[in-house]
Design a protein around this motif. Structure first.
Motif, mmCIF file in Angstrom:
data_model
loop_
_atom_site.group_PDB
_atom_site.id
_atom_site.type_symbol
_atom_site.label_atom_id
_atom_site.label_comp_id
_atom_site.label_asym_id
_atom_site.label_seq_id
_atom_site.Cartn_x
_atom_site.Cartn_y
_atom_site.Cartn_z
ATOM 1 N N ASN A 282 0.836 -1.211 0.000
ATOM 2 C CA ASN A 282 0.000 0.000 0.000
ATOM 3 C C ASN A 282 0.868 1.257 0.000
ATOM 4 O O ASN A 282 0.669 2.182 0.785
ATOM 5 C CB ASN A 282 -0.947 0.016 1.203
ATOM 6 N N LEU B 290 3.980 1.439 0.853
ATOM 7 C CA LEU B 290 4.662 1.469 2.149
ATOM 8 C C LEU B 290 3.769 2.075 3.228
ATOM 9 O O LEU B 290 4.249 2.688 4.183
ATOM 10 C CB LEU B 290 5.986 2.238 2.048
ATOM 11 N N GLU B 291 2.450 1.874 3.037
ATOM 12 C CA GLU B 291 1.413 2.321 3.974
ATOM 13 C C GLU B 291 1.334 3.842 4.088
ATOM 14 O O GLU B 291 0.819 4.362 5.080
ATOM 15 C CB GLU B 291 1.612 1.679 5.342
ATOM 16 N N PHE B 292 1.818 4.530 3.072
ATOM 17 C CA PHE B 292 1.644 5.983 3.048
ATOM 18 C C PHE B 292 0.262 6.360 2.537
ATOM 19 O O PHE B 292 -0.197 7.479 2.728
ATOM 20 C CB PHE B 292 2.713 6.637 2.169
ATOM 21 N N ILE B 293 -0.400 5.405 1.868
ATOM 22 C CA ILE B 293 -1.755 5.642 1.358
ATOM 23 C C ILE B 293 -2.723 4.810 2.188
ATOM 24 O O ILE B 293 -2.666 3.576 2.186
ATOM 25 C CB ILE B 293 -1.867 5.272 -0.133
ATOM 26 N N ASN B 294 -3.589 5.451 2.880
ATOM 27 C CA ASN B 294 -4.549 4.762 3.735
ATOM 28 C C ASN B 294 -5.978 4.839 3.200
ATOM 29 O O ASN B 294 -6.856 4.110 3.654
ATOM 30 C CB ASN B 294 -4.518 5.354 5.150
#
Length: 236
Positions: A201, A203-207
């Motif tokens: 995602n 690197l989980e920067f987009i939630n």
């Protein structure tokens, strides 16, 4: 065994070891990408609806595939460290009589190339295995108790780096074995890096959005690599 026969036997063992290493890398792509996509879109599921396969945790097809990969790599190690190869290495070290410097240099390069392929693959598989069966599982437990803590974030980033290094290790072996051109190799690295970003995602920067579906869609492009591998092996 005379020197000529020894060189031929060692060459066959090394080539077979390198081939098995390459097969192991392709199996990794099958398990990590193709089977992953089939499970994600429910094409491959257990008959028991109460125990469905999950792509985010180790499942039965995953574990069976990983065992198969380990067996292939173990077989590759058997051939790469065969007695004929050891004798050839010792012979080269002792200035193998009957062979000129150019022949000995060629043998050294061949042995080094094939052993490097194997060890890069083992490093990649070791990182993959550690991330999947130890680090990821431990982090899930840790996150439940320490959600949002600094240590948990560091471990999360470390896990992603381990996974990415593992992916790049397998891609490196794939490219080197087939001697892909720089452009083709770059496209392959970009493909797997893009898939990694979607799977994590970004690197989980987009939630806001779940990009994991995009990674699973890209998985269905992986059979192209397997088909290309088969065609290349047939043409060699």
């Amino acid at each position: 065994m005379n020197q000529s026969n020894l060189a031929i036997t060692a060459s066959k063992d090394l080539k077979l070891g390198a081939l098995l290493t390459f097969i192991g890398v392709n199996l990794r792509f099958v398990v990590g990408n193709i089977i992953h996509g089939l499970i994600y879109f429910n094409f491959l599921q257990s008959g028991n609806h109460e125990h469905r396969y999950e792509v985010h945790v180790p499942n039965l097809p995953d574990m069976c595939g990983d065992v198969a990969i380990m067996m292939v790599f173990a077989s590759a190690y058997f051939f790469i460290t065969a007695g004929s190869v050891k004798k050839l290495v010792n012979g080269i070290s002792d200035n193998f009589s009957g062979k000129n410097d150019q022949d000995m240099q060629s043998m050294k390069e061949s042995i080094s190339w094939e052993k490097n392929l194997f060890f890069i693959s083992i490093i990649g598989f070791g990182l993959y295995f550690f991330s999947k069966y130890f680090l990821s599982i431990e982090m899930e437990t840790f996150f439940e108790e320490n959600e949002g803590s600094g240590i948990s974030v560091i471990l999360h980033i470390a896990n992603y780096l381990v996974r990415l290094c593992s992916v790049f290790a397998f891609v490196t072996v794939y490219c080197r074995y087939l001697s892909l051109k720089r452009t083709s190799a770059l496209l392959l690295y970009v493909f797997f890096f893009t898939r990694f970003l979607f799977a994590s995602n970004m690197l989980e920067f987009i939630n806001t959005y779940d990009l994991y579906t995009c990674a699973s869609i890209l998985d269905f492009l992986t059979p192209i690599l397997i088909i290309y591998s088969v065609i290349s092996l047939i043409m060699i």
